[in-house]
Design an enzyme around this catalytic site. Structure first.
Site, mmCIF file in Angstrom:
data_model
loop_
_atom_site.group_PDB
_atom_site.id
_atom_site.type_symbol
_atom_site.label_atom_id
_atom_site.label_comp_id
_atom_site.label_asym_id
_atom_site.label_seq_id
_atom_site.Cartn_x
_atom_site.Cartn_y
_atom_site.Cartn_z
ATOM 1 N N ASP A 60 100.682 37.923 7.077
ATOM 2 C CA ASP A 60 102.042 37.843 6.529
ATOM 3 C C ASP A 60 102.145 36.562 5.702
ATOM 4 O O ASP A 60 102.806 35.612 6.096
ATOM 5 C CB ASP A 60 103.051 37.842 7.688
ATOM 6 C CG ASP A 60 104.491 37.814 7.200
ATOM 7 O OD1 ASP A 60 104.719 37.923 5.983
ATOM 8 O OD2 ASP A 60 105.379 37.691 8.059
ATOM 9 N N LYS A 62 103.388 36.510 2.709
ATOM 10 C CA LYS A 62 104.519 36.654 1.773
ATOM 11 C C LYS A 62 104.148 36.099 0.407
ATOM 12 O O LYS A 62 104.820 35.242 -0.167
ATOM 13 C CB LYS A 62 105.764 35.976 2.311
ATOM 14 C CG LYS A 62 106.308 36.677 3.546
ATOM 15 C CD LYS A 62 107.712 36.265 3.892
ATOM 16 C CE LYS A 62 108.104 36.862 5.216
ATOM 17 N NZ LYS A 62 107.327 36.333 6.353
ATOM 18 N N SER A 116 115.003 39.464 6.998
ATOM 19 C CA SER A 116 115.780 39.913 8.157
ATOM 20 C C SER A 116 116.830 38.897 8.623
ATOM 21 O O SER A 116 117.734 39.259 9.368
ATOM 22 C CB SER A 116 114.832 40.222 9.321
ATOM 23 O OG SER A 116 114.017 39.108 9.602
ATOM 24 N N VAL A 170 113.357 42.031 15.748
ATOM 25 C CA VAL A 170 113.662 42.524 17.097
ATOM 26 C C VAL A 170 113.596 41.363 18.094
ATOM 27 O O VAL A 170 112.693 40.530 18.018
ATOM 28 C CB VAL A 170 112.646 43.617 17.511
ATOM 29 C CG1 VAL A 170 112.756 43.945 18.997
ATOM 30 C CG2 VAL A 170 112.846 44.866 16.661
ATOM 31 N N GLY A 171 114.538 41.299 19.020
ATOM 32 C CA GLY A 171 114.479 40.285 20.077
ATOM 33 C C GLY A 171 115.144 39.002 19.650
ATOM 34 O O GLY A 171 116.380 38.926 19.585
ATOM 35 N N ALA A 172 114.364 37.972 19.324
ATOM 36 C CA ALA A 172 114.916 36.644 19.042
ATOM 37 C C ALA A 172 115.966 36.663 17.924
ATOM 38 O O ALA A 172 116.932 35.903 17.957
ATOM 39 C CB ALA A 172 113.792 35.675 18.693
HETATM 40 O O1 C5P Z 1 109.926 35.642 16.472
HETATM 41 P P1 C5P Z 1 110.414 36.803 15.655
HETATM 42 O O2 C5P Z 1 110.322 38.123 16.392
HETATM 43 O O3 C5P Z 1 111.754 36.586 15.048
HETATM 44 O O4 C5P Z 1 109.335 36.884 14.444
HETATM 45 C C1 C5P Z 1 109.517 37.697 13.313
HETATM 46 C C2 C5P Z 1 108.325 37.553 12.412
HETATM 47 O O5 C5P Z 1 108.485 38.413 11.282
HETATM 48 C C3 C5P Z 1 108.096 36.163 11.858
HETATM 49 O O6 C5P Z 1 106.696 35.976 11.680
HETATM 50 C C4 C5P Z 1 108.804 36.210 10.517
HETATM 51 O O7 C5P Z 1 108.244 35.288 9.598
HETATM 52 C C5 C5P Z 1 108.534 37.633 10.086
HETATM 53 N N1 C5P Z 1 109.494 38.231 9.147
HETATM 54 C C6 C5P Z 1 110.834 38.347 9.427
HETATM 55 N N2 C5P Z 1 111.679 38.915 8.514
HETATM 56 C C7 C5P Z 1 111.219 39.392 7.330
HETATM 57 C C8 C5P Z 1 109.855 39.306 7.040
HETATM 58 C C9 C5P Z 1 109.012 38.727 7.987
HETATM 59 O O8 C5P Z 1 111.284 37.926 10.509
HETATM 60 N N3 C5P Z 1 112.026 39.989 6.487
#
Ligand code: C5P
Length: 215
Positions: A60, A62, A116, A170-172
């Site tokens: 990831d 990006k 997100s 999802v989650g945090a």
């Molecule tokens: O800890 P958490 O579940 O929030 O992690 C989400 C992961 O997905 C992180 O690595 C974050 O960088 C990535 N991500 C995201 N939203 C996006 C693209 C990637 O949270 N739109």
């Protein structure tokens, strides 16, 4: 990438040994492990190769750059054993097409259309459908769409046909795995809820069970 539990671990743990322990604990449950700059910067790019011995690895990164730099990054990640690389779509069709061409026959490219977190609503969400259409034309394997806003997953699904949706948040960040899958995601991406828990294997199993209830 297999399509079994529909769960992808976001392994943003920065301690190398802990990260490998967590990968070992959940590799039987998750369909892939996604890594991002935090782990690569702390443990080195050889983590891509180490993790690829346990699971499919999605880098990831990006990637948001000119086509030549996109080529160098995608080539470097796949050369170390990654199965897929995530790029930004706002850089335009030439950069996205370069990523797809570089990965051809070696791996897959997923494009972010919308972030997100709350700030994702400011600039990315209003343009996400148009960005997704460019991604479809460039031949990406799928898209990253937010579990924090399941209605946006459904909106992206309408314009991308049967290409894949991977859904973080999802989650945090407050999103629900079953709601994201029900809205049209193929996979959910879960980080902190798993890697910061006392029992990553159990939490991953519980999320996989929750996903199964809506398949
Ligand atoms: O800890 P958490 O579940 O929030 O992690 C989400 C992961 O997905 C992180 O690595 C974050 O960088 C990535 N991500 C995201 N939203 C996006 C693209 C990637 O949270 N739109």
């Amino acid at each position: 990438m297999r399509k079994s539990s529909r769960l992808i671990l976001a392994l943003d743990e920065t301690d190398r040994e802990k990260a490998l322990d967590i990968a070992d604990a959940v590799s039987g449950t998750v369909d892939a492990i996604k890594i991002n700059w935090p782990l690569v910067l702390s443990a080195g790019p050889e983590m891509i190769t180490e993790l690829s011995r346990r699971s499919d690895v999605i880098c990831d990164f990006k990637v948001a750059d000119i086509p030549n730099t996109v080529h160098l990054i995608v080539d470097g990640a796949l050369g170390r054993g990654a199965s897929a690389v995530i790029v930004h779509s706002f850089t335009g069709s030439d950069s996205m097409k370069e990523a797809v061409d570089t990965a051809a026959g070696r791996g897959n490219i997923y494009a972010v259309t919308e972030m997100s977190h709350p700030g994702g609503k400011e600039f990315t969400a209003p343009n996400a459908e148009a960005l997704a259409l460019v991604g479809v034309r460039c031949g990406v394997k799928g898209f990253i769409a937010p579990a924090t806003r399941p209605d946006r997953i459904a909106a992206i699904r309408k314009v991308i046909g049967d290409r894949e949706i991977l859904s973080p948040g999802v989650g945090a960040q407050g999103g629900s795995a079953s709601a994201a899958i029900s809205a049209g995601a193929d996979y959910v991406i879960v980080g902190r809820a798993i890697y910061k828990s006392d029992d990553p294997s159990k939490v991953a199993g519980d999320i996989a069970d929750e996903i199964r209830t809506v398949l």
